[in-house]
Design a protein around this motif. Structure first.
Motif, short mmCIF file in Angstrom:
data_model
loop_
_atom_site.label_atom_id
_atom_site.label_comp_id
_atom_site.label_asym_id
_atom_site.label_seq_id
_atom_site.Cartn_x
_atom_site.Cartn_y
_atom_site.Cartn_z
N GLN A 203 -43.57 -18.40 60.59
CA GLN A 203 -44.60 -17.37 60.39
C GLN A 203 -45.82 -17.96 59.69
OE1 GLN A 203 -44.63 -14.42 61.54
NE2 GLN A 203 -42.52 -13.84 62.02
N LEU A 204 -45.59 -18.80 58.70
CA LEU A 204 -46.70 -19.44 58.00
C LEU A 204 -47.44 -20.41 58.91
CD1 LEU A 204 -45.07 -20.20 54.52
CD2 LEU A 204 -46.77 -18.46 55.04
N ARG A 205 -46.70 -21.20 59.66
CA ARG A 205 -47.32 -22.20 60.53
C ARG A 205 -48.13 -21.53 61.63
NH1 ARG A 205 -45.77 -27.45 60.56
NH2 ARG A 205 -46.19 -27.59 62.79
N GLY A 206 -47.62 -20.44 62.18
CA GLY A 206 -48.30 -19.77 63.28
C GLY A 206 -49.65 -19.21 62.86
N GLY A 207 -49.67 -18.52 61.72
CA GLY A 207 -50.92 -17.93 61.25
C GLY A 207 -51.95 -18.97 60.89
N SER A 208 -51.51 -20.05 60.26
CA SER A 208 -52.43 -21.10 59.85
C SER A 208 -52.96 -21.87 61.05
CB SER A 208 -51.73 -22.06 58.89
OG SER A 208 -52.57 -23.13 58.54
N SER A 209 -52.10 -22.16 62.01
CA SER A 209 -52.51 -22.92 63.18
C SER A 209 -53.54 -22.18 64.01
CB SER A 209 -51.28 -23.26 64.04
OG SER A 209 -50.38 -24.08 63.32
N ALA A 210 -53.42 -20.85 64.05
CA ALA A 210 -54.33 -20.05 64.86
C ALA A 210 -55.76 -20.12 64.35
CB ALA A 210 -53.85 -18.59 64.90
N ARG A 211 -55.93 -20.47 63.06
CA ARG A 211 -57.29 -20.47 62.50
C ARG A 211 -57.71 -21.85 61.99
NH1 ARG A 211 -58.21 -15.27 58.68
NH2 ARG A 211 -56.61 -16.23 57.36
N GLN A 212 -57.00 -22.90 62.37
CA GLN A 212 -57.29 -24.21 61.80
C GLN A 212 -58.64 -24.77 62.27
OE1 GLN A 212 -54.59 -27.36 62.95
NE2 GLN A 212 -54.22 -26.47 64.95
N ASP A 213 -59.18 -24.27 63.37
CA ASP A 213 -60.47 -24.76 63.86
C ASP A 213 -61.63 -23.89 63.40
OD1 ASP A 213 -59.27 -26.90 65.22
OD2 ASP A 213 -58.88 -25.65 66.98
N ILE A 219 -63.41 -17.88 57.49
CA ILE A 219 -62.10 -17.25 57.26
C ILE A 219 -62.16 -16.36 56.02
CG2 ILE A 219 -59.69 -17.69 56.64
CD1 ILE A 219 -59.84 -20.22 58.38
N ARG A 220 -62.78 -16.87 54.94
CA ARG A 220 -62.89 -16.06 53.72
C ARG A 220 -63.72 -14.81 53.96
NH1 ARG A 220 -65.84 -18.07 50.12
NH2 ARG A 220 -66.53 -20.07 51.00
N ASP A 221 -64.82 -14.96 54.70
CA ASP A 221 -65.68 -13.80 54.99
C ASP A 221 -64.92 -12.76 55.81
OD1 ASP A 221 -67.74 -15.05 53.65
OD2 ASP A 221 -68.78 -15.71 55.48
N ASP A 222 -64.19 -13.24 56.82
CA ASP A 222 -63.44 -12.32 57.69
C ASP A 222 -62.33 -11.61 56.91
OD1 ASP A 222 -65.05 -13.07 59.79
OD2 ASP A 222 -63.58 -14.42 60.70
N ASP A 223 -61.65 -12.36 56.04
CA ASP A 223 -60.57 -11.77 55.25
C ASP A 223 -61.11 -10.72 54.29
OD1 ASP A 223 -58.77 -13.36 56.55
OD2 ASP A 223 -58.48 -14.78 54.89
N PHE A 224 -62.26 -11.01 53.67
CA PHE A 224 -62.87 -10.04 52.77
C PHE A 224 -63.25 -8.77 53.53
CE2 PHE A 224 -66.71 -8.10 50.98
CZ PHE A 224 -66.27 -7.78 49.70
N ALA A 225 -63.88 -8.93 54.69
CA ALA A 225 -64.29 -7.77 55.48
C ALA A 225 -63.09 -6.95 55.93
CB ALA A 225 -65.11 -8.24 56.68
N TYR A 226 -62.01 -7.64 56.31
CA TYR A 226 -60.80 -6.93 56.74
C TYR A 226 -60.25 -6.07 55.61
CZ TYR A 226 -56.02 -6.05 58.28
OH TYR A 226 -54.84 -5.43 58.61
N GLY A 227 -60.09 -6.68 54.44
CA GLY A 227 -59.54 -5.93 53.31
C GLY A 227 -60.45 -4.79 52.89
N LEU A 228 -61.76 -5.03 52.89
CA LEU A 228 -62.70 -3.97 52.52
C LEU A 228 -62.61 -2.81 53.50
CD1 LEU A 228 -65.01 -2.96 50.72
CD2 LEU A 228 -66.59 -4.24 52.19
N ASP A 229 -62.52 -3.12 54.78
CA ASP A 229 -62.41 -2.05 55.77
C ASP A 229 -61.14 -1.22 55.55
OD1 ASP A 229 -64.75 -2.42 57.15
OD2 ASP A 229 -63.88 -3.71 58.69
N ARG A 230 -60.05 -1.88 55.20
CA ARG A 230 -58.81 -1.13 55.00
C ARG A 230 -58.91 -0.24 53.75
NH1 ARG A 230 -59.08 -3.51 58.87
NH2 ARG A 230 -60.02 -1.48 59.31
N VAL A 231 -59.56 -0.75 52.69
CA VAL A 231 -59.77 0.07 51.50
C VAL A 231 -60.62 1.29 51.85
CG1 VAL A 231 -60.90 0.16 49.24
CG2 VAL A 231 -59.51 -1.82 49.85
N LEU A 232 -61.69 1.08 52.60
CA LEU A 232 -62.58 2.19 52.96
C LEU A 232 -61.91 3.13 53.96
CD1 LEU A 232 -66.03 0.38 53.16
CD2 LEU A 232 -65.07 1.73 51.29
#
Length: 241
Positions: A203-213, A219-232
């Motif tokens: 599970q860890l390898r799959g998620g990391s490999s999908a975004r290694q490029d 990635i940080r910007d996308d993760d922040f936006a995802y979490g903010l959207d879920r909060v809102l």
């Protein structure tokens, strides 16, 4: 307040001393922010700041009584970098809050030393810039239709998310800065060790490999936006409850 209970000490709750010399409070605050941005909160001292200003530490104490008061001043000055959100109509509150959240995160990453100060439980920021920002956010949630009781909690929830994420990011970026590497170089250097450690964790390898490029900042910007959207999303659901 009981008669024997003292009010909370703050630079914002006592009269400002009259100006008697060339050195101003504004100069002190500006120099402190420069020092903090360069060397971090641990490097800040009244003596070191006085040296930076070519002034005796006693001259600084004419404007601030201690280091804690100085921190109050610099935190509020940095809050002044944020644009106070204009009150949006009910249909646009979410976009306005999203912009404010992104601005707060960006401000924290520009000044990584501020993250622990914003995240201290029970710390109230009485400065004019912080108060204007908080009032602006409350107005947004009021425009959205939140009740007087819930809008305070909604702002608290939003701030907790943004400050929590930004604090982690600031610590991460500060560690990278100390290494002398770029973020991409630092992540690339960690990759072999991660691949080896995660061999038995697909599970860890799959998620990391999908975004290694993908660039780490993206990635940080996308993760922040995802979490903010879920909060809102959760807060918006309260409007329909």
């Amino acid at each position: 307040m009981p008669a024997d209970e003292k009010p909370i000490a703050s630079v914002w709750t006592r009269p400002r001393r009259p100006q008697r010399e060339l050195l101003t409070r504004e100069q002190i605050v500006a120099a402190a922010i420069e020092l903090l941005d360069l060397e971090g909160i641990e490097a800040l001292s009244m003596r070191k700041l006085g040296t930076r200003l070519n002034a005796a530490a006693t001259s600084l104490y004419r404007h601030v009584t201690n280091k804690d008061e100085l921190i109050e001043l610099v935190v509020d000055d940095v809050y002044g970098e944020l644009e106070v959100p204009a009150v949006a109509d009910r249909a646009e509150w979410r976009a306005a809050v999203t912009r404010s959240a992104a601005d707060l995160r960006a401000m924290t990453l520009r000044h990584p030393w501020i993250a622990p100060e914003l995240g201290q439980v029970g710390l109230v920021h009485f400065g004019p810039n912080a108060m204007r920002m908080s009032s602006g956010l409350l107005a947004q949630f009021e425009a959205a239709g939140f009740t007087a009781d819930e809008k305070d909690r909604a702002v608290g929830t939003l701030m907790a998310y943004v400050i929590g994420i930004a604090t982690s990011e600031a610590a991460y970026l500060s560690q990278i800065a100390r290494s002398g590497k770029t973020e991409q170089e630092w992540v690339a250097a960690l990759r072999p060790a991660f691949d080896e450690a995660s061999q038995e964790h697909s599970q860890l390898r799959g998620g990391s490999s999908a975004r290694q490029d993908v660039h780490p900042q993206q990635i940080r910007d996308d993760d922040f936006a995802y979490g903010l959207d879920r909060v809102l999303d959760g807060l918006a659901a309260r409007l329909h409850a």
